[in-house]
Scaffold this active site. Structure first.
Site, PDB file in Angstrom:
ATOM      1  N   SER A 153       0.696  -1.340  -0.136  1.00 43.57           N
ATOM      2  CA  SER A 153       0.096   0.111   0.187  1.00 43.57           C
ATOM      3  C   SER A 153       0.939   1.347  -0.049  1.00 43.57           C
ATOM      4  O   SER A 153       2.086   1.150   0.412  1.00 43.57           O
ATOM      5  CB  SER A 153      -0.785   0.176   1.486  1.00 43.57           C
ATOM      6  OG  SER A 153      -1.380   1.337   1.267  1.00 43.57           O
TER       7      SER A 153
ATOM      8  N   TYR B 150      -2.276  -0.985  10.105  1.00 46.24           N
ATOM      9  CA  TYR B 150      -2.343  -1.333   8.556  1.00 46.24           C
ATOM     10  C   TYR B 150      -1.174  -0.855   8.000  1.00 46.24           C
ATOM     11  O   TYR B 150      -0.467  -1.574   7.484  1.00 46.24           O
ATOM     12  CB  TYR B 150      -3.513  -0.856   8.183  1.00 46.24           C
ATOM     13  CG  TYR B 150      -3.622  -1.057   6.523  1.00 46.24           C
ATOM     14  CD1 TYR B 150      -4.272  -2.209   5.989  1.00 46.24           C
ATOM     15  CD2 TYR B 150      -3.179   0.105   5.711  1.00 46.24           C
ATOM     16  CE1 TYR B 150      -4.605  -2.124   4.843  1.00 46.24           C
ATOM     17  CE2 TYR B 150      -3.292   0.144   4.332  1.00 46.24           C
ATOM     18  CZ  TYR B 150      -3.994  -0.963   3.600  1.00 46.24           C
ATOM     19  OH  TYR B 150      -4.291  -1.115   2.454  1.00 46.24           O
TER      20      TYR B 150
HETATM   21  N1  LIG Z   1      -8.566  -0.290  -2.480  1.00 47.71           N
HETATM   22  C1  LIG Z   1      -7.527   0.624  -1.965  1.00 47.71           C
HETATM   23  O1  LIG Z   1      -7.622   1.758  -2.264  1.00 47.71           O
HETATM   24  C2  LIG Z   1      -6.280   0.002  -1.317  1.00 47.71           C
HETATM   25  C3  LIG Z   1      -5.158   0.803  -1.332  1.00 47.71           C
HETATM   26  C4  LIG Z   1      -4.004   0.000  -0.899  1.00 47.71           C
HETATM   27  C5  LIG Z   1      -3.932  -1.169  -0.605  1.00 47.71           C
HETATM   28  N2  LIG Z   1      -5.166  -1.970  -0.846  1.00 47.71           N
HETATM   29  C6  LIG Z   1      -4.838  -3.231  -0.506  1.00 47.71           C
HETATM   30  O2  LIG Z   1      -5.264  -4.067  -1.690  1.00 47.71           O
HETATM   31  C7  LIG Z   1      -5.672  -5.465  -1.312  1.00 47.71           C
HETATM   32  C8  LIG Z   1      -7.012  -6.045  -1.887  1.00 47.71           C
HETATM   33  O3  LIG Z   1      -8.060  -4.568  -1.219  1.00 47.71           O
HETATM   34  P1  LIG Z   1      -9.332  -4.332  -2.099  1.00 47.71           P
HETATM   35  O4  LIG Z   1      -9.492  -2.932  -2.055  1.00 47.71           O
HETATM   36  O5  LIG Z   1      -9.602  -5.070  -3.178  1.00 47.71           O
HETATM   37  O6  LIG Z   1     -10.196  -4.642  -1.086  1.00 47.71           O
HETATM   38  P2  LIG Z   1     -11.708  -5.680  -1.067  1.00 47.71           P
HETATM   39  O7  LIG Z   1     -12.221  -5.752   0.357  1.00 47.71           O
HETATM   40  O8  LIG Z   1     -12.556  -5.303  -2.119  1.00 47.71           O
HETATM   41  O9  LIG Z   1     -10.965  -7.006  -1.343  1.00 47.71           O
HETATM   42  C9  LIG Z   1     -10.245  -7.765  -0.364  1.00 47.71           C
HETATM   43  C10 LIG Z   1     -10.616  -9.221  -0.224  1.00 47.71           C
HETATM   44  O10 LIG Z   1      -9.988  -9.776   0.840  1.00 47.71           O
HETATM   45  C11 LIG Z   1     -10.521 -10.883   1.352  1.00 47.71           C
HETATM   46  N3  LIG Z   1      -9.871 -11.193   2.694  1.00 47.71           N
HETATM   47  C12 LIG Z   1      -9.946 -10.397   3.880  1.00 47.71           C
HETATM   48  N4  LIG Z   1      -9.521 -10.976   5.076  1.00 47.71           N
HETATM   49  C13 LIG Z   1      -9.025 -12.218   4.560  1.00 47.71           C
HETATM   50  C14 LIG Z   1      -8.492 -13.448   5.067  1.00 47.71           C
HETATM   51  N5  LIG Z   1      -8.152 -13.311   6.143  1.00 47.71           N
HETATM   52  N6  LIG Z   1      -8.273 -14.388   4.097  1.00 47.71           N
HETATM   53  C15 LIG Z   1      -8.641 -14.410   3.030  1.00 47.71           C
HETATM   54  N7  LIG Z   1      -9.361 -13.400   2.261  1.00 47.71           N
HETATM   55  C16 LIG Z   1      -9.350 -12.229   3.260  1.00 47.71           C
HETATM   56  C17 LIG Z   1     -11.943 -10.155   1.709  1.00 47.71           C
HETATM   57  O11 LIG Z   1     -12.839 -11.177   1.866  1.00 47.71           O
HETATM   58  C18 LIG Z   1     -12.005  -9.416   0.207  1.00 47.71           C
HETATM   59  O12 LIG Z   1     -12.693 -10.167  -0.785  1.00 47.71           O
HETATM   60  C19 LIG Z   1      -5.807  -5.533   0.079  1.00 47.71           C
HETATM   61  O13 LIG Z   1      -4.512  -6.085   0.618  1.00 47.71           O
HETATM   62  C20 LIG Z   1      -5.541  -3.836   0.565  1.00 47.71           C
HETATM   63  O14 LIG Z   1      -5.184  -3.777   1.880  1.00 47.71           O
HETATM   64  C21 LIG Z   1      -6.305  -1.312  -1.130  1.00 47.71           C
END
Ligand SMILES: NC(=O)c1ccc[n+]([C@@H]2O[C@H](COP(=O)([O-])OP(=O)(O)OC[C@H]3O[C@@H](n4cnc5c(N)ncnc54)[C@H](O)[C@@H]3O)[C@@H](O)[C@H]2O)c1
Length: 295
Positions: free
Chosen positions: A146, A159
């Site tokens: 991130s 986080y």
């Molecule tokens: N969306 C953003 O702006 C952003 C920015 C920086 C980093 N991220 C990172 O990107 C990644 C994906 O996030 P996203 O935005 O697509 O979110 P999202 O919530 O849409 O998808 C994340 C998925 O991870 C699954 N998950 C969570 N904990 C879990 C576990 N213990 N075991 C298995 N599955 C699990 C959830 O059920 C969900 O389906 C994450 O690591 C998040 O921290 C997101």
């Protein structure tokens, strides 16, 4: 011919957001995909939808908690049994985790956040590498970091700390596993319009893209999916230990880039389990628990 023709891949957190977008793109590019996620409903819905689009037999869902070693072992086995090998492991699952000022964060919430965000990636690398070391062509491991791992204010405190651990883990594993042709890289998303980010409020993403982010449009799951495609494919065969920022230029802006994202004087604290379907434990803080600039 797709760029991942015949590849065997695992995408953790593949049932939602950028993981889901990646699953869709990789299927179109010829890959076989195992989606590993805690949210069973979303995982099964995705498989049904992809089957109806003609990808039968090329996508599977395995209910997985990435913080549980036995689950990771099971999903790696599922991919190798189904597709005979493992070419790509995308360690992408994530939650916001613990919220609130540091004086109010519970130690258990620190552990739970690290368990998913940092330990989950460690376990993914460990068990993917055990298979990939036996393949003469090695493999590609991609970890979702991130922008919040690089400066304060881009995400909740715990986080951001756990995502920082993911970066060092990426480099250290790239160093150790290189001789087996296993590449380990990270993607650092900026503000990406996914359910985790907008939590039902689209304007959360638009505030950034209309103000401080240099590129004047929203980051979407597809932008991460394309970066992950590059790192998964042979086109990046000489890239390892790298952090690829996909952030619309946000990091280039410097310290001001994160101002609107997370306030250290948040009036709430507790755990948020994101899209897993698990109930969070947010609580309102009393005024004395909320730090101000004068403290
Ligand atoms: N969306 C953003 O702006 C952003 C920015 C920086 C980093 N991220 C990172 O990107 C990644 C994906 O996030 P996203 O935005 O697509 O979110 P999202 O919530 O849409 O998808 C994340 C998925 O991870 C699954 N998950 C969570 N904990 C879990 C576990 N213990 N075991 C298995 N599955 C699990 C959830 O059920 C969900 O389906 C994450 O690591 C998040 O921290 C997101």
């Amino acid at each position: 011919m797709g760029r991942l023709e015949g590849y065997s891949t695992i995408i953790t957190g593949g049932a939602s957001g950028m993981g889901r977008s990646t699953a869709e793109l990789w299927l179109e590019e010829g890959a076989n995909v195992v989606v590993a996620d805690l949210n069973e409903q979303n995982g099964n819905d995705l498989v049904d939808e992809m089957n109806s689009k003609g990808f039968q037999g090329r996508i599977k869902f395995v209910r997985t908690d990435v913080s549980c070693e036995a689950d990771i072992v099971r999903v790696v086995e599922a991919a190798t049994v189904a597709y005979g090998k493992l070419d790509v492991m995308f360690n992408n699952a994530g939650i916001d985790g613990a919220f609130g000022p540091i004086t109010e964060i519970e130690a258990d919430h620190w552990d739970q956040t690290f368990a998913v965000t940092a330990k989950g990636v460690f376990l993914g690398i460990k068990h993917a590498a055990r298979v990939m070391k036996k393949q003469e062509w090695g493999g590609s491991i991609i970890n979702t970091g991130s922008l919040g791992s690089q400066t304060a204010g881009g995400g909740p405190l715990v986080y951001s700390s756990a995502k920082a651990a993911v970066l060092r883990l990426t480099q250290s594993a790239a160093f150790e596993l290189g001789k087996w042709r296993i590449r380990v890289n990270a993607i650092l998303p900026g503000i990406i319009y996914t359910p985790l980010m907008h939590r039902g409020k689209p304007e959360r993403a638009d505030v950034v893209s209309r103000s401080v982010q240099p590129l004047p449009f929203r980051g979407e799951g597809k932008h991460i999916a394309h970066a992950a495609l590059f790192l998964a494919s042979n086109e990046s065969e000489f890239v390892s230990g790298e952090y690829l920022r996909v952030d619309g230029g946000l990091f280039a802006v410097g310290p001001l880039s994160h101002t609107p994202m997370v306030s250290p004087s948040s009036k709430r604290a507790g755990m948020n389990f994101g899209l897993t379907g698990m109930e969070g434990t947010m609580r309102e803080l009393v005024p004395e628990q909320v730090p101000t600039r004068d403290d």
